[in-house]
Design an enzyme around this catalytic site. Structure first.
Site, PDB file in Angstrom:
ATOM      1  N   PRO A  16      -8.480  10.910   0.653  1.00 56.52           N
ATOM      2  CA  PRO A  16      -7.127  10.805   1.198  1.00 56.52           C
ATOM      3  C   PRO A  16      -6.175  10.385   0.084  1.00 56.52           C
ATOM      4  O   PRO A  16      -6.468   9.447  -0.653  1.00 56.52           O
ATOM      5  CB  PRO A  16      -7.249   9.681   2.251  1.00 56.52           C
ATOM      6  CG  PRO A  16      -8.441   8.888   1.847  1.00 56.52           C
ATOM      7  CD  PRO A  16      -9.356   9.804   1.080  1.00 56.52           C
ATOM      8  N   GLN A  70      -7.050   9.057   8.736  1.00 55.30           N
ATOM      9  CA  GLN A  70      -7.149   7.689   8.197  1.00 55.30           C
ATOM     10  C   GLN A  70      -5.969   6.843   8.666  1.00 55.30           C
ATOM     11  O   GLN A  70      -4.818   7.265   8.552  1.00 55.30           O
ATOM     12  CB  GLN A  70      -7.167   7.682   6.670  1.00 55.30           C
ATOM     13  CG  GLN A  70      -7.482   6.278   6.157  1.00 55.30           C
ATOM     14  CD  GLN A  70      -7.230   6.096   4.680  1.00 55.30           C
ATOM     15  OE1 GLN A  70      -6.114   6.250   4.204  1.00 55.30           O
ATOM     16  NE2 GLN A  70      -8.272   5.763   3.945  1.00 55.30           N
ATOM     17  N   CYS A 100      -5.841   0.281   0.328  1.00 60.18           N
ATOM     18  CA  CYS A 100      -4.521   0.592  -0.239  1.00 60.18           C
ATOM     19  C   CYS A 100      -3.939  -0.644  -0.936  1.00 60.18           C
ATOM     20  O   CYS A 100      -3.823  -1.706  -0.330  1.00 60.18           O
ATOM     21  CB  CYS A 100      -3.566   1.081   0.850  1.00 60.18           C
ATOM     22  SG  CYS A 100      -1.941   1.448   0.180  1.00 60.18           S
ATOM     23  N   LYS A 139     -12.846   2.771   4.469  1.00 59.34           N
ATOM     24  CA  LYS A 139     -12.708   2.980   3.020  1.00 59.34           C
ATOM     25  C   LYS A 139     -12.253   1.659   2.413  1.00 59.34           C
ATOM     26  O   LYS A 139     -11.203   1.128   2.771  1.00 59.34           O
ATOM     27  CB  LYS A 139     -11.716   4.106   2.737  1.00 59.34           C
ATOM     28  CG  LYS A 139     -11.619   4.470   1.259  1.00 59.34           C
ATOM     29  CD  LYS A 139     -10.972   5.839   1.086  1.00 59.34           C
ATOM     30  CE  LYS A 139     -10.840   6.255  -0.363  1.00 59.34           C
ATOM     31  NZ  LYS A 139      -9.727   5.606  -1.060  1.00 59.34           N
ATOM     32  N   ARG A 224      -7.824  12.356  -7.579  1.00 65.12           N
ATOM     33  CA  ARG A 224      -6.866  12.829  -8.581  1.00 65.12           C
ATOM     34  C   ARG A 224      -7.344  14.075  -9.314  1.00 65.12           C
ATOM     35  O   ARG A 224      -6.537  14.926  -9.684  1.00 65.12           O
ATOM     36  CB  ARG A 224      -6.561  11.694  -9.565  1.00 65.12           C
ATOM     37  CG  ARG A 224      -5.706  10.611  -8.940  1.00 65.12           C
ATOM     38  CD  ARG A 224      -5.682   9.356  -9.766  1.00 65.12           C
ATOM     39  NE  ARG A 224      -6.978   8.688  -9.786  1.00 65.12           N
ATOM     40  CZ  ARG A 224      -7.235   7.568 -10.449  1.00 65.12           C
ATOM     41  NH1 ARG A 224      -6.274   6.998 -11.142  1.00 65.12           N
ATOM     42  NH2 ARG A 224      -8.433   7.026 -10.402  1.00 65.12           N
TER      43      ARG A 224
HETATM   44  C1  LIG Z   1      -1.309   9.060  -5.276  1.00 62.71           C
HETATM   45  C2  LIG Z   1      -2.484   8.447  -4.571  1.00 62.71           C
HETATM   46  C3  LIG Z   1      -2.447   8.250  -3.203  1.00 62.71           C
HETATM   47  C4  LIG Z   1      -3.530   7.657  -2.536  1.00 62.71           C
HETATM   48  N1  LIG Z   1      -3.477   7.507  -1.185  1.00 62.71           N
HETATM   49  C5  LIG Z   1      -4.545   7.003  -0.522  1.00 62.71           C
HETATM   50  C6  LIG Z   1      -4.555   6.906   0.894  1.00 62.71           C
HETATM   51  O1  LIG Z   1      -3.602   7.300   1.588  1.00 62.71           O
HETATM   52  N2  LIG Z   1      -5.663   6.354   1.477  1.00 62.71           N
HETATM   53  C7  LIG Z   1      -6.735   5.916   0.749  1.00 62.71           C
HETATM   54  O2  LIG Z   1      -7.713   5.426   1.303  1.00 62.71           O
HETATM   55  N3  LIG Z   1      -6.766   6.035  -0.592  1.00 62.71           N
HETATM   56  C8  LIG Z   1      -5.713   6.570  -1.231  1.00 62.71           C
HETATM   57  N4  LIG Z   1      -5.776   6.737  -2.581  1.00 62.71           N
HETATM   58  C9  LIG Z   1      -7.016   6.397  -3.304  1.00 62.71           C
HETATM   59  C10 LIG Z   1      -7.928   7.625  -3.424  1.00 62.71           C
HETATM   60  O3  LIG Z   1      -8.379   8.053  -2.161  1.00 62.71           O
HETATM   61  C11 LIG Z   1      -9.159   7.337  -4.315  1.00 62.71           C
HETATM   62  O4  LIG Z   1      -9.982   6.386  -3.702  1.00 62.71           O
HETATM   63  C12 LIG Z   1      -8.764   6.842  -5.712  1.00 62.71           C
HETATM   64  O5  LIG Z   1      -7.683   7.592  -6.233  1.00 62.71           O
HETATM   65  C13 LIG Z   1      -9.946   6.926  -6.685  1.00 62.71           C
HETATM   66  O6  LIG Z   1     -10.480   8.208  -6.724  1.00 62.71           O
HETATM   67  P1  LIG Z   1     -10.064   9.334  -7.846  1.00 62.71           P
HETATM   68  O7  LIG Z   1     -10.287   8.733  -9.182  1.00 62.71           O
HETATM   69  O8  LIG Z   1     -10.980  10.487  -7.525  1.00 62.71           O
HETATM   70  O9  LIG Z   1      -8.622   9.662  -7.625  1.00 62.71           O
HETATM   71  C14 LIG Z   1      -4.694   7.284  -3.259  1.00 62.71           C
HETATM   72  C15 LIG Z   1      -4.720   7.493  -4.637  1.00 62.71           C
HETATM   73  C16 LIG Z   1      -3.653   8.069  -5.305  1.00 62.71           C
HETATM   74  C17 LIG Z   1      -3.742   8.280  -6.789  1.00 62.71           C
END
Ligand SMILES: Cc1cc2nc3c(=O)[nH]c(=O)nc-3n(C[C@H](O)[C@H](O)[C@H](O)COP(=O)(O)O)c2cc1C
Length: 311
Positions: A16, A70, A100, A139, A224
């Site tokens: 998400p 979520q 978050c 999460k 990302r």
């Molecule tokens: C711009 C952005 C928005 C995010 N929004 C959410 C969200 O709405 N809910 C959530 O549980 N995690 C959110 N995350 C966290 C991601 O789900 C993920 O756990 C985190 O970015 C690490 O994983 P990655 O390195 O693959 O991005 C967000 C991350 C980013 C960068």
């Protein structure tokens, strides 16, 4: 692995991401192998009050499934009401956001703030678990800060509430998105609970995936690294990256879908978030990015994409 009552093949999920994982991004990632997607986080209070912003997040095509909704909240009552409404809306599961780090969320006691309020976190998980029949996940982060890494304690508590699955982004709230994920926390959880655990954090290639699998992850969330790069799901399953033609076609489809999802102006502006990533590494990318991001009409942007990525 079975997650959310679904038998998974590759165990690759789209994370998400607020402001990104609306239905156009989800549909593209599904095409390349994302087996389960999540909505952007939804305010439980907004859901209960049916605010316009919340309604927009819920919009999706019928084939945008399986899809987990979520929620974020500091209130067990709102969690219960909102999750029941989301079940009625036809989602395939519900995830509770305990990760978050954003100020306006944690100041209210929601998101990662729940990592330092174990009783409230338990009440919210129990409220959701007893409100719905569909699978429930949480999460979470590693903890609030380095002096309070308590993910194992929270995981054990959550297992007792009857939730079905955990998603771990093993950074603390203070880490935000910086530094190396604290993967030792995943091993700790694996030793202490028998729930399936999904790993999230900096997963970009098959080596990352295999290293995390060894620590006991049952499935993997990509965030990302999927932005402007939806074929990462195919690459992580051993398939090829995208050539120029495919990049162009996917980019154009993404633009079309965003203009349907929003309106032309907002769709084109939203596409700017993805443009740099779509053309990363290509000759002339900086110049293209600069001109593409100054446009606000669908037709103009479509034309420059076709010109830059012509074969
Ligand atoms: C711009 C952005 C928005 C995010 N929004 C959410 C969200 O709405 N809910 C959530 O549980 N995690 C959110 N995350 C966290 C991601 O789900 C993920 O756990 C985190 O970015 C690490 O994983 P990655 O390195 O693959 O991005 C967000 C991350 C980013 C960068």
């Amino acid at each position: 692995m079975i997650l959310y009552n679904l038998q998974l093949k590759n165990g690759l999920l789209l994370a998400p991401m607020s402001g990104y994982t609306n239905w156009p991004m989800r549909m593209l990632c599904r095409r390349f192998g994302a087996e389960i997607c999540y909505t952007e986080m939804i305010s439980a209070a907004g859901m209960v009050r049916r605010t316009a912003n919340t309604k927009k997040i819920l919009v999706r095509p019928a084939d945008d499934r399986p899809l987990v909704a979520q929620i974020f909240t500091e209130s067990p009552d709102e969690a219960s009401l909102a999750s029941r409404m989301l079940e009625d809306e036809g989602f395939d599961g519900i995830d509770i956001n305990m990760g978050c780090p954003v100020k306006k969320v944690v100041f209210k006691g929601a998101g990662a703030a729940l990592m330092k309020d174990v009783d409230r976190a338990a009440s919210i998980a129990e409220a959701v678990r007893s409100a719905v029949r569909m699978p429930v996940s949480v999460k979470m982060r590693a903890g609030w800060d380095t002096s309070s890494i308590n993910a194992v304690e929270i995981a054990c508590m959550l297992e007792n509430t009857g939730v079905d699955c955990l998603v771990l982004h093993p950074r603390t709230r203070s880490d935000m998105y910086r530094g190396t994920p604290r993967w030792e926390v995943l091993s700790g959880i694996r030793k202490s609970v028998s729930l399936p655990v999904v790993a999230s954090g900096d997963i970009r290639c098959t080596d990352d995936l295999e290293q995390i699998r060894v620590l006991g992850a049952d499935a993997f969330m990509i965030g990302r690294a999927a932005v402007g790069n939806p074929w990462i799901f195919r690459e992580l399953s051993g398939g090829p990256s995208a050539g120029i033609e495919e990049r162009r076609d996917v980019m154009l489809q993404h633009l079309d879908m965003l203009c349907l999802c929003f309106d032309e102006g907002k769709g084109v502006r939203h596409m700017r978030k993805f443009i740099a990533a779509y053309v990363k590494g290509l000759h002339g990318a900086a110049h293209f990015r600069h001109s593409a991001c100054s446009l606000d009409k669908h037709q103009q942007l479509q034309a420059v994409i076709k010109e830059f990525l012509k074969t």
